[in-house]
Design a protein around this motif. Structure first.
Motif, PDB file in Angstrom:
ATOM      1  N   ARG A   1      54.621 105.180  42.719  1.00  0.00           N
ATOM      2  CA  ARG A   1      55.940 105.112  42.104  1.00  0.00           C
ATOM      3  C   ARG A   1      56.197 103.649  41.781  1.00  0.00           C
ATOM      4  O   ARG A   1      56.008 102.790  42.654  1.00  0.00           O
TER       5      ARG A   1
ATOM      6  N   ILE B   1      45.629 106.754  44.751  1.00  0.00           N
ATOM      7  CA  ILE B   1      46.899 106.646  45.464  1.00  0.00           C
ATOM      8  C   ILE B   1      48.038 107.069  44.541  1.00  0.00           C
ATOM      9  O   ILE B   1      48.087 106.689  43.370  1.00  0.00           O
ATOM     10  N   ASN B   2      48.954 107.844  45.067  1.00  0.00           N
ATOM     11  CA  ASN B   2      50.130 108.296  44.336  1.00  0.00           C
ATOM     12  C   ASN B   2      51.117 107.137  44.230  1.00  0.00           C
ATOM     13  O   ASN B   2      51.528 106.574  45.248  1.00  0.00           O
TER      14      ASN B   2
ATOM     15  N   ARG C   1      45.618 103.483  41.084  1.00  0.00           N
ATOM     16  CA  ARG C   1      45.238 104.740  40.434  1.00  0.00           C
ATOM     17  C   ARG C   1      43.744 105.009  40.618  1.00  0.00           C
ATOM     18  O   ARG C   1      43.331 106.144  40.859  1.00  0.00           O
TER      19      ARG C   1
ATOM     20  N   LYS D   1      51.789 107.769  49.362  1.00  0.00           N
ATOM     21  CA  LYS D   1      52.615 107.470  48.202  1.00  0.00           C
ATOM     22  C   LYS D   1      53.154 106.057  48.360  1.00  0.00           C
ATOM     23  O   LYS D   1      53.723 105.712  49.404  1.00  0.00           O
TER      24      LYS D   1
ATOM     25  N   ASP E   1      50.822 108.892  34.251  1.00  0.00           N
ATOM     26  CA  ASP E   1      50.175 108.874  35.564  1.00  0.00           C
ATOM     27  C   ASP E   1      50.910 108.032  36.596  1.00  0.00           C
ATOM     28  O   ASP E   1      50.432 107.878  37.722  1.00  0.00           O
ATOM     29  N   VAL E   2      52.058 107.470  36.239  1.00  0.00           N
ATOM     30  CA  VAL E   2      52.866 106.698  37.177  1.00  0.00           C
ATOM     31  C   VAL E   2      54.314 107.148  37.063  1.00  0.00           C
ATOM     32  O   VAL E   2      54.839 107.308  35.964  1.00  0.00           O
ATOM     33  N   GLU E   3      54.954 107.341  38.197  1.00  0.00           N
ATOM     34  CA  GLU E   3      56.381 107.678  38.222  1.00  0.00           C
ATOM     35  C   GLU E   3      57.185 106.381  38.191  1.00  0.00           C
ATOM     36  O   GLU E   3      57.124 105.582  39.119  1.00  0.00           O
TER      37      GLU E   3
END
Length: 260
Positions: free
Chosen positions: A28, A25-26, A21, A2, A39-41
């Motif tokens: 933020r 990969i996660n 993305r 992350k 798709d994004v925090e």
């Protein structure tokens, strides 16, 4: 993994988010204003005050630090002190890697903004989080905007012998992603475009792409700044290099329009 991306709403930030993305990969992402995405925090932070930083770094493995304030009075507050706030918060949260985007020439070219970028590099290197710095050359969009601004009164004004090495932001984003997954370098890597151009060469290609007849009015930049720019303070011999050229950017932006 992350990853927290600061400055994610900027030009490079958009390219980085897309790349991460694609790599699965996660992500933020930080912004000073509310944003939404499926798709994004997105989280709200302010490097100038430190608001939201502790929450932003909680639970992330790495940080890609792109945020900067190149214009105005907040450069020191954001780029230097804000970087220090971020590094302290990341260290307290157990972040394992911070990657900082800088600029080729910050250690040679006497531009006030560059002094702040160099100071931010030093903050990163002295901090508690394992680190990497990627210095990139100028984006073609920046050179394009510079030429457009210089030609507003008629001729294109500039020092014909200044050297530039435009690099595509998408390729910089890919290099940042590669540096991220490779782990902490504990040092500085440089990355530039495929060609080193004199200012007059860049202007000639720009005029042709726009169908413009505006002449180049040569003005020699004085003092140490001019000497460093003409000596290649903004370019690098580091390998690998990007592959997209200044001509590629011009073709994408102006190709076939004959715009003046």
């Amino acid at each position: 993994m992350k990853v927290l991306v600061t400055g994610a709403s900027g030009h490079l930030g958009h390219a980085v988010l897309g790349r991460l993305r694609e790599d699965g990969i996660n992500v933020r992402a930080t912004s000073r204003r509310p944003r939404g995405s499926s798709d994004v925090e997105w989280v709200m932070t302010d490097l100038a005050t430190g608001d939201g930083l502790a929450e932003a770094v909680t639970g992330v493995d790495a940080v890609l630090h792109l945020a900067s304030s190149p214009r105005g009075r907040q450069t020191h507050q954001v780029d230097v002190l804000g970087t220090r706030r971020l590094v302290v918060a990341a260290g307290a949260a157990g972040v394992r890697h911070i990657v900082y985007i800088s600029i080729v020439g910050v250690d040679r070219v006497p531009i006030p903004y560059y002094r702040h970028k160099l100071a931010a590099e030093q903050v990163i290197a002295a901090g508690p989080v394992p680190w990497s710095v990627l210095r990139a050359t100028q984006f073609p969009q920046f050179l394009d905007e510079l030429l457009t601004a210089s030609a507003r009164l008629g001729p294109v004004i500039g020092d014909r012998s200044v050297l530039a090495q435009p690099v595509d932001p998408g390729e910089v984003a890919a290099r940042l992603a590669a540096r991220l997954t490779a782990g902490p370098l504990g040092g500085i890597e440089e990355y530039g475009g495929p060609q080193v151009l004199r200012f007059d060469e860049a202007v000639r290609a720009w005029r042709e792409a726009r169908g413009s007849r505006r002449p180049l009015l040569p003005v020699r930049i004085p003092g140490r700044l001019g000497r460093e720019l003409r000596a290649g303070g903004l370019v690098t011999e580091a390998l690998p290099r990007g592959v997209r050229t200044w001509a590629d950017h011009l073709a994408d932006t102006y190709g076939g329009t004959g715009r003046r």
